[in-house]
Design a protein around this motif. Structure first.
Motif, PDB file in Angstrom:
ATOM      1  N   PRO A 176       7.337   1.259  -8.556  1.00 17.88           N
ATOM      2  CA  PRO A 176       6.391   2.193  -8.213  1.00 17.88           C
ATOM      3  C   PRO A 176       7.226   3.481  -7.595  1.00 17.88           C
ATOM      4  O   PRO A 176       7.767   3.522  -6.916  1.00 17.88           O
ATOM      5  CB  PRO A 176       5.592   1.681  -7.152  1.00 17.88           C
ATOM      6  N   VAL A 177       6.923   4.641  -8.390  1.00 18.67           N
ATOM      7  CA  VAL A 177       7.527   5.897  -7.985  1.00 18.67           C
ATOM      8  C   VAL A 177       7.006   6.447  -6.728  1.00 18.67           C
ATOM      9  O   VAL A 177       7.711   7.286  -5.917  1.00 18.67           O
ATOM     10  CB  VAL A 177       7.691   6.879  -9.151  1.00 18.67           C
ATOM     11  N   ARG A 178       5.639   5.938  -6.129  1.00 19.43           N
ATOM     12  CA  ARG A 178       5.151   6.662  -4.830  1.00 19.43           C
ATOM     13  C   ARG A 178       5.171   5.415  -4.058  1.00 19.43           C
ATOM     14  O   ARG A 178       5.916   5.231  -3.160  1.00 19.43           O
ATOM     15  CB  ARG A 178       4.052   7.662  -5.413  1.00 19.43           C
ATOM     16  N   TYR A 179       4.056   4.584  -4.290  1.00 22.10           N
ATOM     17  CA  TYR A 179       3.490   3.915  -3.097  1.00 22.10           C
ATOM     18  C   TYR A 179       3.822   2.551  -3.598  1.00 22.10           C
ATOM     19  O   TYR A 179       4.090   1.920  -4.761  1.00 22.10           O
ATOM     20  CB  TYR A 179       1.958   3.771  -3.192  1.00 22.10           C
ATOM     21  N   GLY A 180       4.284   1.617  -2.506  1.00 18.27           N
ATOM     22  CA  GLY A 180       4.664   0.069  -2.615  1.00 18.27           C
ATOM     23  C   GLY A 180       6.028  -0.118  -3.202  1.00 18.27           C
ATOM     24  O   GLY A 180       6.590  -1.276  -3.469  1.00 18.27           O
ATOM     25  N   TYR A 181       6.974   0.961  -3.157  1.00 19.38           N
ATOM     26  CA  TYR A 181       8.390   0.461  -3.319  1.00 19.38           C
ATOM     27  C   TYR A 181       9.031  -0.512  -2.554  1.00 19.38           C
ATOM     28  O   TYR A 181       9.770  -1.233  -2.883  1.00 19.38           O
ATOM     29  CB  TYR A 181       9.178   1.889  -3.584  1.00 19.38           C
ATOM     30  N   PRO A 182       8.874  -0.487  -1.218  1.00 18.66           N
ATOM     31  CA  PRO A 182       9.324  -1.354  -0.345  1.00 18.66           C
ATOM     32  C   PRO A 182       8.897  -3.059  -0.848  1.00 18.66           C
ATOM     33  O   PRO A 182       9.612  -3.792  -0.767  1.00 18.66           O
ATOM     34  CB  PRO A 182       8.922  -1.124   0.957  1.00 18.66           C
ATOM     35  N   PHE A 183       7.591  -2.986  -1.210  1.00 21.21           N
ATOM     36  CA  PHE A 183       7.241  -4.383  -1.487  1.00 21.21           C
ATOM     37  C   PHE A 183       7.829  -4.774  -2.820  1.00 21.21           C
ATOM     38  O   PHE A 183       8.380  -5.941  -2.845  1.00 21.21           O
ATOM     39  CB  PHE A 183       5.724  -4.239  -1.894  1.00 21.21           C
ATOM     40  N   TYR A 184       7.910  -3.808  -3.829  1.00 23.97           N
ATOM     41  CA  TYR A 184       8.825  -4.225  -4.919  1.00 23.97           C
ATOM     42  C   TYR A 184      10.123  -4.669  -4.632  1.00 23.97           C
ATOM     43  O   TYR A 184      10.908  -5.710  -5.242  1.00 23.97           O
ATOM     44  CB  TYR A 184       8.842  -2.995  -5.936  1.00 23.97           C
ATOM     45  N   ILE A 185      10.994  -3.801  -4.006  1.00 23.78           N
ATOM     46  CA  ILE A 185      12.347  -4.215  -3.416  1.00 23.78           C
ATOM     47  C   ILE A 185      12.512  -5.582  -2.881  1.00 23.78           C
ATOM     48  O   ILE A 185      13.488  -6.480  -3.269  1.00 23.78           O
ATOM     49  CB  ILE A 185      12.952  -3.198  -2.629  1.00 23.78           C
ATOM     50  N   SER A 186      11.581  -5.779  -2.108  1.00 25.98           N
ATOM     51  CA  SER A 186      11.471  -7.176  -1.252  1.00 25.98           C
ATOM     52  C   SER A 186      11.181  -8.213  -2.288  1.00 25.98           C
ATOM     53  O   SER A 186      11.875  -9.261  -2.176  1.00 25.98           O
ATOM     54  CB  SER A 186      10.486  -7.198  -0.025  1.00 25.98           C
ATOM     55  N   VAL A 187      10.365  -8.293  -3.154  1.00 26.03           N
ATOM     56  CA  VAL A 187      10.193  -9.160  -4.053  1.00 26.03           C
ATOM     57  C   VAL A 187      11.348  -9.447  -4.998  1.00 26.03           C
ATOM     58  O   VAL A 187      11.912 -10.633  -5.488  1.00 26.03           O
ATOM     59  CB  VAL A 187       8.804  -8.844  -4.971  1.00 26.03           C
ATOM     60  N   VAL A 188      11.728  -8.283  -5.485  1.00 25.71           N
ATOM     61  CA  VAL A 188      13.063  -8.205  -6.439  1.00 25.71           C
ATOM     62  C   VAL A 188      14.265  -8.812  -5.528  1.00 25.71           C
ATOM     63  O   VAL A 188      14.943  -9.886  -6.345  1.00 25.71           O
ATOM     64  CB  VAL A 188      13.415  -6.984  -7.279  1.00 25.71           C
ATOM     65  N   ALA A 189      14.428  -8.792  -4.588  1.00 23.36           N
ATOM     66  CA  ALA A 189      15.739  -9.110  -3.735  1.00 23.36           C
ATOM     67  C   ALA A 189      15.428 -10.649  -3.736  1.00 23.36           C
ATOM     68  O   ALA A 189      16.308 -11.440  -3.717  1.00 23.36           O
ATOM     69  CB  ALA A 189      15.737  -8.591  -2.640  1.00 23.36           C
ATOM     70  N   ILE A 190      14.182 -10.965  -3.217  1.00 23.87           N
ATOM     71  CA  ILE A 190      13.883 -12.723  -2.863  1.00 23.87           C
ATOM     72  C   ILE A 190      13.999 -13.405  -4.339  1.00 23.87           C
ATOM     73  O   ILE A 190      14.379 -14.396  -4.326  1.00 23.87           O
ATOM     74  CB  ILE A 190      12.586 -12.696  -2.263  1.00 23.87           C
TER      75      ILE A 190
END
Length: 256
Positions: A176-190
């Motif tokens: 997501p280029v605007r909203y929700g990117y910390p969620f994306y990074i959290s899931v990808v990391a886990i």
């Protein structure tokens, strides 16, 4: 100075706050990257002035690309320059420098790949958190836990985190280029088995203007949840020990 770590600051229309946060971060002995996301106020002018006083690198977006894309640009730049660990900070003054110090200390004394923050504890919020942020984070936490299977990670929309720069290879499809990117990074990391640690941080809510669109955030989170849930099922199906779990995941998804 630890040359493995770099702090990346997002700056968009933060003229009132950028001098203090730049000064504060400069005291940590860590290299700074600041990205100006095509601010419409005098943020960029102030950054150019501050650069003469504090040693940091400026990336200037010629057009506004959003917080998510700006974060991805910062992480890629950090990785290209040989930094191993990237700490992301917002330029609006909401984060406490003590929490940035926590992340630095934990990284220096451990082998964590992802150090995220959680504001939902007894001293985590100063001021009044907007209701849309509160609901959004509660909803995001539920989706994160359903997607990853963990119930020990909270507040996946928190913008203060430290991450191994090699995550840049994973920030591609549906990012997501605007909203929700910390969620994306959290899931990808886990899901990629990054060694993860969570700190309790404090966020101050004052006169900062929230630009979040609740419906867009909700849509983005649901889209990411479905994407990652399907990805989790595809991984489970490859291993006999997890195929039964994958079947139940498919059944759950079919009820949505």
């Amino acid at each position: 100075m630890n040359k493995d770590i770099v702090i990346g600051i997002l700056a968009y229309n933060v003229s009132s706050y950028i001098e203090k946060i730049t000064k504060d971060m400069s005291t940590l002995g860590i290299d700074l990257l600041i990205i100006n996301d095509s601010s419409t106020d005098d943020t960029y002018v102030k950054l150019q002035q501050l650069q003469k006083k504090y040693n940091f690198h400026i990336i200037n977006n010629l057009k506004n690309v959003g917080a998510g894309e700006s974060t991805r640009i910062l992480i890629k730049h950090a990785n290209d320059k040989g930094y191993k660990f990237f700490i992301k900070v917002d330029g609006d003054g909401q984060f406490d420098i003590k929490d940035v110090k926590k992340i630095i200390k934990i990284y220096n004394n451990s082998e964590y790949d992802f150090i995220k923050s959680n504001r939902f504890w007894e001293a985590g919020i100063i001021g009044r958190i907007p209701k849309k942020r509160l609901f959004g984070n509660l909803f995001a936490t539920m989706l994160l836990q359903l997607t990853t299977g963990t119930n020990k990670i909270y507040d996946p929309l928190n913008g203060l985190f430290g991450i191994s720069t090699n995550i840049t290879t994973h920030l591609k499809k549906n990012y997501p280029v605007r909203y929700g990117y910390p969620f994306y990074i959290s899931v990808v990391a886990i899901i990629n088995s990054y060694k993860t640690y969570q700190i309790n941080n404090t966020i101050t809510y004052g006169n900062q203007e929230s630009k979040l669109n609740p419906l867009k955030v909700l849509y983005t989170l649901l889209k990411l949840f479905i994407y990652f849930y399907i990805k989790k099922i595809s991984i489970k199906k490859q291993f006999g020990a997890y195929q039964r779990s994958a079947f139940f995941d498919i059944m759950f998804l079919s009820t949505l």
